[in-house]
Design an enzyme around this catalytic site. Structure first.
Site, short mmCIF file in Angstrom:
data_model
loop_
_atom_site.label_atom_id
_atom_site.label_comp_id
_atom_site.label_asym_id
_atom_site.label_seq_id
_atom_site.Cartn_x
_atom_site.Cartn_y
_atom_site.Cartn_z
N SER A 87 6.43 40.50 -36.01
CA SER A 87 7.82 40.93 -35.73
C SER A 87 8.76 39.73 -35.61
CB SER A 87 7.87 41.80 -34.48
OG SER A 87 7.16 41.24 -33.41
N HIS A 115 -0.31 45.53 -35.41
CA HIS A 115 0.60 44.81 -34.51
C HIS A 115 1.01 45.76 -33.38
CE1 HIS A 115 3.33 41.81 -33.21
NE2 HIS A 115 4.35 42.01 -34.02
N HIS A 175 -8.52 39.27 -29.58
CA HIS A 175 -7.17 38.79 -29.92
C HIS A 175 -7.24 37.73 -31.01
CE1 HIS A 175 -3.04 37.34 -29.43
NE2 HIS A 175 -2.81 38.54 -28.92
N ASP A 231 -2.84 45.74 -24.69
CA ASP A 231 -2.85 47.14 -25.10
C ASP A 231 -3.93 47.96 -24.41
OD1 ASP A 231 -0.69 46.86 -26.82
OD2 ASP A 231 -1.96 46.06 -28.39
N1 CMX Z 1 -14.31 45.38 -31.37
C1 CMX Z 1 -15.21 45.17 -32.35
N2 CMX Z 1 -15.20 44.10 -33.16
C2 CMX Z 1 -14.26 43.18 -32.93
C3 CMX Z 1 -13.32 43.32 -31.91
C4 CMX Z 1 -13.35 44.48 -31.10
N3 CMX Z 1 -12.46 44.71 -30.13
N4 CMX Z 1 -12.50 42.24 -31.93
C5 CMX Z 1 -12.92 41.48 -32.96
N5 CMX Z 1 -13.97 42.06 -33.55
C6 CMX Z 1 -14.67 41.60 -34.76
C7 CMX Z 1 -13.66 41.55 -35.90
O1 CMX Z 1 -13.45 42.84 -36.47
C8 CMX Z 1 -14.32 40.57 -36.83
O2 CMX Z 1 -15.34 41.26 -37.53
P1 CMX Z 1 -15.62 40.94 -39.10
O3 CMX Z 1 -16.07 39.52 -39.12
O4 CMX Z 1 -16.67 41.93 -39.46
O5 CMX Z 1 -14.32 41.14 -39.82
C9 CMX Z 1 -14.98 39.60 -35.86
O6 CMX Z 1 -15.09 40.29 -34.61
C10 CMX Z 1 -14.17 38.33 -35.64
O7 CMX Z 1 -12.85 38.71 -35.27
P2 CMX Z 1 -11.94 37.74 -34.37
O8 CMX Z 1 -11.73 36.48 -35.13
O9 CMX Z 1 -12.48 37.66 -32.99
O10 CMX Z 1 -10.59 38.58 -34.27
P3 CMX Z 1 -9.45 38.71 -35.39
O11 CMX Z 1 -8.48 37.59 -35.20
O12 CMX Z 1 -10.01 38.91 -36.75
O13 CMX Z 1 -8.78 40.10 -34.96
C11 CMX Z 1 -7.89 41.72 -33.45
C12 CMX Z 1 -8.03 40.21 -33.76
C13 CMX Z 1 -6.98 41.87 -32.24
C14 CMX Z 1 -7.27 42.45 -34.67
C15 CMX Z 1 -9.31 42.25 -33.12
O14 CMX Z 1 -9.81 41.63 -31.96
C16 CMX Z 1 -9.33 43.75 -32.96
O15 CMX Z 1 -9.42 44.48 -33.94
N6 CMX Z 1 -9.23 44.25 -31.68
C17 CMX Z 1 -9.15 45.66 -31.43
C18 CMX Z 1 -7.74 46.19 -31.74
C19 CMX Z 1 -6.73 45.72 -30.71
O16 CMX Z 1 -6.99 45.72 -29.52
N7 CMX Z 1 -5.54 45.31 -31.17
C20 CMX Z 1 -4.48 44.87 -30.27
C21 CMX Z 1 -4.13 43.41 -30.43
C22 CMX Z 1 -3.11 43.01 -29.39
C23 CMX Z 1 -2.17 41.91 -29.83
O17 CMX Z 1 -2.19 41.50 -31.01
O18 CMX Z 1 -1.38 41.46 -28.99
#
Ligand code: CMX
Length: 426
Positions: free
Chosen positions: A233, A263, A309, A364
């Site tokens: 954003s 997001h 995150h 969240d």
């Molecule tokens: N549950 C299961 N698996 C998870 C996870 C979770 N909560 N968080 C990360 N992982 C997995 C990722 O999917 C990724 O898997 P792959 O290698 O198979 O693709 C692996 O762990 C590594 O990911 P990461 O480097 O730790 O995290 P990213 O930067 O790729 O993604 C985020 C960050 C937030 C999208 C991810 O942690 C996630 O999907 N969380 C759940 C959704 C969520 O809570 N979103 C809100 C975010 C709030 C914000 O942005 O402020």
């Protein structure tokens, strides 16, 4: 002129001078490199833009103008806006001046309300909210003054004027979306006895039996205001604004990115997850039940919403602030008990799962739960509330960029053929 305007007028020349000298003396120094993976991977970690309002430290979390968020959780969002812009919290008189200024500008024009009423019942609240902001663009003083040949060093003043007009109207606009979209009856007028954030739940008409809803909304709007410059954003608002699109266009662009499920829409998904757990177990599960439920989710290839995150590597301080509020105001509420059980259970499961770089909760994991507990029971509306808050950070960054004369954003894209040539692949 307002106290905020006068303060910025005294601050900006020295900041501009400081940055000009920095660029003149050190403009050729390298601060980042870009790998092929980063070029294809969302530019993660590439240091190529400047944002002085806040920094997200992987361990300490959000730091606003050098102050950790934990030191600011009892402040009003208006104070945060003042801090982001000026590097100082407002004095009592400065805050009163800003609040009076916002109250003067708060009325929503009738044509916006009429247009919101004409939307189909299926329209998403975020689309209506962003559309409302675009309709307000008709009133942009920045655009009008630009067309009259406004000098460059007045850009920030026109951007500030538009920003205050827009911020003032956001609670009325969001509340109008809420009441029209969910067919809740007549709109409720602004209450001059309440401040900017308390007016939002008031105009939405949310029942407040506990008397804590106003404080929850204040806290929510304070916590979500800013998260440095590279998030979707802020980055979108920055890029649109860099073309000298006025603050209405720029904020609408930012909010259109906030509406994405990766997001701002994540808070809606997190609440849905908590509701699914509650419905599956007819209430609060025990630890064993939740553990099995979470493993089933992970084994089906899905993520656990509210944990992990992209930047943070410890518990999100915004989560901590909401957790403390929940334990103080409503520890026995069903959804809060589910959220607490998740907090105690999920990090261990994610550690064992071994993928997530951060196994701790993010904001969240509780924001939707608390809104739901305090009678805001329409998850599709949550991102609009997030947008009311995030507009503060986006607009503070935009005003500063207009004052600094930040040029139009134009990174160089390259083709896959060019990259292959560069790394020696035929
Ligand atoms: N549950 C299961 N698996 C998870 C996870 C979770 N909560 N968080 C990360 N992982 C997995 C990722 O999917 C990724 O898997 P792959 O290698 O198979 O693709 C692996 O762990 C590594 O990911 P990461 O480097 O730790 O995290 P990213 O930067 O790729 O993604 C985020 C960050 C937030 C999208 C991810 O942690 C996630 O999907 N969380 C759940 C959704 C969520 O809570 N979103 C809100 C975010 C709030 C914000 O942005 O402020």
């Amino acid at each position: 002129m307002s106290a905020l305007h006068d303060k910025l007028k005294s601050i900006f020349p020295a900041v501009r001078e400081d940055i000009s000298r920095l660029v003149a003396d050190h403009g050729d120094k390298v601060i980042s490199e870009v790998t092929v993976a980063q070029a294809y991977g969302g530019m993660r970690g590439v240091k190529c833009m400047v944002c002085d309002t806040s920094v997200v430290d992987p361990v300490k979390g959000l730091i606003l103008r050098g102050r950790p968020l934990s030191e600011l959780t009892d402040r009003k969002p208006e104070e945060i806006f003042f801090l982001l812009l000026t590097n100082e919290l407002p004095s009592k008189a400065e805050l009163e001046d800003l609040e009076a200024d916002l109250a003067r500008r708060a009325e929503l024009p009738g044509y916006v309300i009429e247009a919101l009423r004409s939307q189909p019942r299926s329209a998403h609240p975020m689309a209506m909210f962003s559309m409302g902001i675009l309709m307000l663009e008709e009133q942009s003083k920045f655009r009008a003054r630009y067309n009259e040949g406004m000098p460059r060093d007045a850009y920030w003043e026109a951007a500030l004027d538009d920003s205050l007009d827009l911020i003032a109207k956001l609670p009325a606009l969001a509340a109008a979306v809420y009441r029209i979209r969910y067919e809740l009856g007549d709109l409720i007028p602004w209450n001059p006895k309440l401040d900017w954030s308390a007016n939002l739940p008031h105009m939405m008409g949310v029942p407040d039996e506990s008397g804590n809803l106003g404080d929850l909304m204040r806290l929510y709007l304070t916590l979500h205001a800013d998260h440095e410059g590279g998030n979707v954003s802020a980055n979108l608002c920055h890029t649109a604004g860099s073309a000298l699109s006025d603050p209405y266009y720029a904020v609408s662009a930012g909010l259109n990115g906030l509406a994405g499920p990766l997001h701002g829409l994540a808070n809606q998904e997190c609440l849905r997850f908590h509701l699914a757990v509650r419905d599956n177990f007819n209430g609060v599960p025990n630890k064993e039940q939740l553990t099995k439920y979470a493993w089933d989710l992970l084994n089906s290839g899905r993520v656990i919403p509210g944990f992990g995150h992209a930047v943070l590597r410890s518990t999100d301080p915004r989560y901590t602030a909401l957790h403390e509020f929940a334990q103080r105001c409503c520890p026995d509420a069903e959804m809060v008990r589910i959220a607490k059980l998740m907090y105690e259970t999920i990090p261990g499961i994610l550690t064992e799962h071994g993928k997530a770089k951060n196994v701790n909760p993010n904001v969240d994991a509780l924001s939707g739960v608390l809104l739901y507990t305090f009678n805001v029971t329409q998850p599709r509306f949550y991102t609009a509330i997030f947008g009311v808050s995030r507009a503060l950070g986006m607009l503070a960054q935009l005003i500063i960029n207009r004052a600094m004369g930040t040029p139009i954003t134009r990174p160089k894209s390259v083709s896959t053929a060019w990259i292959k040539g560069q790394v020696g692949v035929r």
